[in-house]
Design a protein around this motif. Structure first.
Motif, PDB file in Angstrom:
ATOM      1  N   SER A 104      -0.974  15.057   1.424  1.00  0.00           N
ATOM      2  CA  SER A 104      -1.705  14.140   0.547  1.00  0.00           C
ATOM      3  C   SER A 104      -1.022  12.778   0.494  1.00  0.00           C
ATOM      4  O   SER A 104      -1.681  11.739   0.480  1.00  0.00           O
ATOM      5  N   ARG A 125      -2.567   9.249   1.604  1.00  0.00           N
ATOM      6  CA  ARG A 125      -2.602   8.096   0.698  1.00  0.00           C
ATOM      7  C   ARG A 125      -1.987   6.855   1.340  1.00  0.00           C
ATOM      8  O   ARG A 125      -2.539   5.753   1.245  1.00  0.00           O
ATOM      9  N   ASP A 127      -3.824   3.383   2.259  1.00  0.00           N
ATOM     10  CA  ASP A 127      -3.313   2.138   1.697  1.00  0.00           C
ATOM     11  C   ASP A 127      -3.080   1.104   2.795  1.00  0.00           C
ATOM     12  O   ASP A 127      -3.401  -0.079   2.647  1.00  0.00           O
TER      13      ASP A 127
END
Length: 393
Positions: A310, A314, A318
């Motif tokens: 995860s 992320r 980003d």
């Protein structure tokens, strides 16, 4: 291609940052940075080929004889590579002659024989010629630096250069002035650009960077920024000698040791910490660093730990978020319904006008009414398209 042998190579870096003569051309503290930064690049333990203790930094030395003595020492010690770097204000004694004098702190330009308190590049050249090192490199960042290329004119020097590796790089041509500040305001324009290329590397240039490899990129970057063009002179045998490893080459870059340890840890929270560190590394890195960082993030997407996968997802989102834009797609979708609606409205207006006129309406009235009908039709068409497009998005 290979790096210099650190045990058998020597560097002498000469620079003047301050002058007692107010008419010498101004103080140049950036030259101190030039020398310190260039030494850092040369002695980098992963990418350079020199030892710090073998790099003599002669900053603000007022005595030209002492400079030549230190240069003599390096000439006697260097067996593989002798590198000489010079940066300062400089001026030819006679504009019509091919000479160059490097200002030292005490050089007084108001004196009739001001050059007696300066460093003659002819003396530097003659000293370097005595070297038995396999390769010599001279870099000159001064005004009128092209006069250091005198050896390219032939004669005895041409014969000497033909039997050993020799390379001379100058910031400008023989009749041009150098530019003081680079955009980073820490270095001179020429040396700052050279440092960027040596420090960041050059894509597509292999594992090692020689100065002949760097030169076309150095020249293009300076010219693109409306700065003076550098000049070079070399013998073919210098091509085999690299000055640094190419940091833009994927094979030469590895993750910082601590981050690598975190990514290999059996503890999933430590692995997640390593993944987070890849974000800043990616943002501040060269293209090669970015490629390696992205490869690690992609691999972590399939990690056994959901926390790690995860976190990798992320960080990737980003990084990609700042690059992704839907504006062109949105504009394209908006323009198509507008043109379709206008076309539909024009056809409807023409058809209505003809129909009304054919049914005995007065022609001007028929045209006005037809235009109104066409406008209503175009509006209805635009609303229908907007509604449909909105559902899809």
């Amino acid at each position: 291609m290979r790096l210099p042998d650190p045990e058998l190579s020597r560097a002498v870096l000469i620079g003047t940052t301050k002058y007692t003569d107010p008419n010498a051309g101004g103080q140049l503290p950036v030259i101190g940075h030039n020398i310190a930064d260039l030494v850092d690049v040369l002695v980098d333990e992963n990418n350079g080929g020199f030892r710090r203790e073998h790099c003599a930094q002669l900053v603000d030395e007022s005595n030209s004889a002492r400079i030549l003595e230190r240069l003599d020492e390096a000439v006697d010690q260097a067996q593989d590579v002798l590198l000489v770097y010079i940066a300062a204000h400089a001026l030819p004694r006679d504009p019509d002659a091919n000479n160059l004098f490097i200002y030292l702190p005490g050089t007084d330009t108001s004196k009739r024989r001001w050059w007696q308190d300066a460093l003659s590049y002819d003396d530097v050249r003659e000293t370097v010629r005595q070297s038995t090192a396999d390769n010599t490199i001279v870099i000159v960042d001064t005004c009128f630096a092209g006069r250091a290329l005198r050896e390219s004119l032939g004669g005895q020097a041409e014969h000497l250069l033909s039997v050993k590796g020799a390379y001379t790089l100058t910031a400008v041509g023989k009749n041009y002035r150098a530019v003081a500040l680079h955009s980073n305001e820490r270095n001179t324009a020429f040396t700052g650009t050279l440092l960027e290329l040596l420090s960041n590397g050059i894509e597509g240039q292999g594992e090692m960077l020689s100065l002949p490899k760097v030169f076309p990129h150095l020249r293009k970057t300076l010219i693109d920024n409306h700065l003076p063009s550098p000049h070079q002179h070399m013998t073919d045998s210098i091509e085999h000698l690299a000055l640094v490893r190419n940091r833009a080459n994927n094979a030469t870059w590895s993750l910082p040791e601590q981050v690598q340890e975190d990514l290999e840890s059996e503890n999933y929270t430590v692995r997640a910490r390593g993944i987070r560190e890849l974000g800043p590394i990616y943002r501040t890195g060269s293209p090669a660093v970015q490629a390696a960082s992205r490869a690690e993030l992609t691999k972590a997407l399939s990690d056994d730990s959901k926390l790690v996968s995860s976190e990798a997802s992320r960080v990737l989102k980003d990084l990609d978020g700042s690059r992704t834009s839907q504006v062109p797609i949105t504009l394209a979708r908006r323009r198509q319904p507008d043109w379709w609606a206008i076309s539909t409205g024009l056809v409807a207006a023409l058809a209505a006008s003809v129909a009304l006129w054919w049914s005995s309406w007065y022609l001007p009235h028929a045209i006005i009414a037809g235009a109104a009908i066409g406008a209503l039709s175009a509006t209805a068409q635009r609303v229908a398209h907007s509604s449909t497009t909105g559902k899809k998005v």
